[in-house]
Design an enzyme around this catalytic site. Sequence first.
Site, short mmCIF file in Angstrom:
data_model
loop_
_atom_site.label_atom_id
_atom_site.label_comp_id
_atom_site.label_asym_id
_atom_site.label_seq_id
_atom_site.Cartn_x
_atom_site.Cartn_y
_atom_site.Cartn_z
N HIS A 110 9.58 50.15 39.52
CA HIS A 110 9.02 50.89 38.38
C HIS A 110 7.85 50.09 37.82
CE1 HIS A 110 12.56 53.32 38.80
NE2 HIS A 110 13.33 52.29 38.58
N GLU A 135 15.25 48.29 33.64
CA GLU A 135 16.53 49.01 33.57
C GLU A 135 17.71 48.09 33.85
OE1 GLU A 135 15.76 52.19 36.31
OE2 GLU A 135 16.14 50.98 38.07
N HIS A 292 14.11 47.50 44.32
CA HIS A 292 15.56 47.71 44.38
C HIS A 292 15.88 49.03 45.05
CE1 HIS A 292 14.17 49.65 40.67
NE2 HIS A 292 15.20 50.48 40.77
N ARG A 311 7.97 54.81 45.24
CA ARG A 311 8.94 54.81 46.34
C ARG A 311 8.29 54.39 47.65
NH1 ARG A 311 9.40 59.59 43.71
NH2 ARG A 311 11.29 59.91 42.47
#
Length: 457
Positions: A110, A135, A292, A311
Amino acid sequence: MPPVPLLRLQCGVNSYDWGKVGHESAAAKYAATTAASDFSIQSDKPYAELWMGTHPSLPSKDLETQRTLLDMVQDNQALISQEVSERYGGKLPFLFKVLSIRKALSIQAHPNKKLAEKLHARDPRNYPDDNHKPEMTIAITPFEGLCGFRPLVEIIHFLKAVAPLRQLVGERAASEFENTVKGSEESEDPAVTEKNKQALRTLFTSLMRSSPESIEAATKELVAIAQNSPETFTTSSSTPETNPTNPAELAAITVRLNGQFPNDIGSFVFFFLNFVKLEPGEAMFLKADDIHAYISGDIIECMASSDNVVRAGFTPKFKDVDTLVDMLTYSYAPIAEQKLEPTDYPYAVLNAPAYSSGSSCILYDPPIEEFSVVKTDLKRQGAKATFDGISGPSIVICTAGAGKITVGPKTEEVNEGYVFFVGANAECIIESTGEDTFTTFKAFCDLTGKEDMVNGN
């Protein structure tokens, strides 16, 4: 008299392909407890994410009035506090989720605040937000995932022990990497660490630029080795000291991931990233720009309020390999450094039945300002936790047991899957009413004491 700042929320659930199917999905089961009249769980449909918050992609609603929580907090800033409202544009600073993962999510990162603003301006369809997205993940059931780059000695081991991986990155790239970092893999000298990161960037970029044909050929060979020799998979007789302790498990995961995403670069990215297993209650924190991928399990996830994802594997969606390889920090560290250890939460008081039954309130407090999470386990009927009011908003979800929640004169029944919004500065009491452990997770934003944390850093 102003309304009591306790709202039961109706929360939406997303049906992404990677979600658990039907009643297997915790996200679906929780959503169904407070569902819109047109929602019922379909036995053959995947349910991936329950969203709790004000994000416009799937905003939560007040069950009673059917107004969105976003409308309500924008109408009445006191619900989230003046300070939080001004700092975050009248919205909740965090997005709280439950994820139910049947198959791997994309290999992703992100963007940080600066990059998010740039990507959003350039490509708002694929990057809908201008905010960063650090996150935190807390396991509800046993969880598997990939998180951050492995220690360099492990990457070197796999380059030597996994022939299809070396073949894919190329002998020249592999040798250059090994020669650059040799003998300094664990150095803490900033200049050496920077040199190692650049070497890792070059190697990883070489992998990510592999052609579909070469990925397919290497995957075929990789899966054959995993299926035919699981006990010695990824091991090397010449470097036994760096052999993984779980070769058969790594072989099984390799076969499983290829079954989910045939001939995908992700099967090789796997050897660059830490393979993380979390037991219920264990947590990890992902900074913006950390690479991740989640593989399986049910988790609580809390993040800064953004839906940006870059992605590059394990996905049928838009892949942005160039942005991904450019944006990563290439920090490398062992699994232990990715995990987040909870501490006792000091601003809740347990009553005598709670103390005597070993009940607990623990705090997951990542090094950012937007959110923290408290997990409360009340282990006896009548066990009670009284939370001090905080100068920011909270969202509470029950994941097990039954109880009640009280704010001021208002008390609501709580069952598994129920979600509540608690306004700023309101004392909140939760109490177990059943024999089973009553478990809640409470995400909140309290800027007190976090004045030194600058948004995006």
